[in-house]
Design a protein around this motif. Structure first.
Motif, PDB file in Angstrom:
ATOM      1  N   ARG A  40       0.850  -1.182   0.000  1.00  0.00           N
ATOM      2  CA  ARG A  40       0.000   0.000   0.000  1.00  0.00           C
ATOM      3  C   ARG A  40       0.888   1.235   0.000  1.00  0.00           C
ATOM      4  O   ARG A  40       1.981   1.207   0.559  1.00  0.00           O
ATOM      5  N   PRO A  41       0.428   2.306  -0.590  1.00  0.00           N
ATOM      6  CA  PRO A  41       1.234   3.528  -0.542  1.00  0.00           C
ATOM      7  C   PRO A  41       1.269   4.049   0.886  1.00  0.00           C
ATOM      8  O   PRO A  41       0.346   3.804   1.670  1.00  0.00           O
ATOM      9  N   PRO A  42       2.319   4.765   1.234  1.00  0.00           N
ATOM     10  CA  PRO A  42       2.397   5.291   2.598  1.00  0.00           C
ATOM     11  C   PRO A  42       1.305   6.317   2.827  1.00  0.00           C
ATOM     12  O   PRO A  42       0.808   6.937   1.887  1.00  0.00           O
ATOM     13  N   PRO A  43       0.894   6.502   4.066  1.00  0.00           N
ATOM     14  CA  PRO A  43      -0.143   7.493   4.327  1.00  0.00           C
ATOM     15  C   PRO A  43       0.364   8.888   3.983  1.00  0.00           C
ATOM     16  O   PRO A  43       1.558   9.154   4.047  1.00  0.00           O
ATOM     17  N   PRO A  44      -0.539   9.759   3.594  1.00  0.00           N
ATOM     18  CA  PRO A  44      -0.091  11.111   3.229  1.00  0.00           C
ATOM     19  C   PRO A  44       0.518  11.806   4.436  1.00  0.00           C
ATOM     20  O   PRO A  44       0.046  11.657   5.564  1.00  0.00           O
TER      21      PRO A  44
END
Length: 117
Positions: A40-44
């Motif tokens: 998953r992409p890292p959290p903003p």
């Protein structure tokens, strides 16, 4: 003893019929075909908090004020604020309709803020 062996045989046959497998912690699993779909992409990141540099009035001399390391006269702009008053004890800075009075010297505090027409 015979009932015990019948019970084990019955459990094994039921697990065979259900296609159940025992968990083996030492069994090496195959790697997924596409690992990128599992990541998953890292959290903003939170937006950086802007650093506010306080306005410091160090001295007043000959109708000029030494503010944040530079000399300013009435009508000059300091951080988008206009210098409107220069007195011996304070300097007035106007930002739109808000007038802020800042004291001169070591205490460097805001004396007051008010809305002006």
């Amino acid at each position: 003893m015979r009932k015990f062996s019948i019970g084990i045989t019955l459990c094994l046959s039921v697990s065979f019929l259900l296609h159940a497998q025992m968990y083996d912690p030492f069994y090496k699993t195959s790697k997924p075909k596409s690992s990128s779909s599992l990541l998953r992409p890292p959290p903003p990141m939170m937006a950086a908090v802007p650093t506010v540099i306080p306005t410091v009035v160090s001295a007043v001399m000959n109708n000029k004020a030494f503010i944040n390391g530079a000399w300013y006269a009435i009508g000059d702009k300091v951080d988008n604020k206009e210098v409107t008053y220069i007195q011996n004890n304070f300097v007035g800075l106007k930002d739109g309709n808000r007038l802020t009075m800042i004291s001169v010297g070591s205490n460097r505090r805001v004396l007051g803020t008010k809305d002006v027409p």
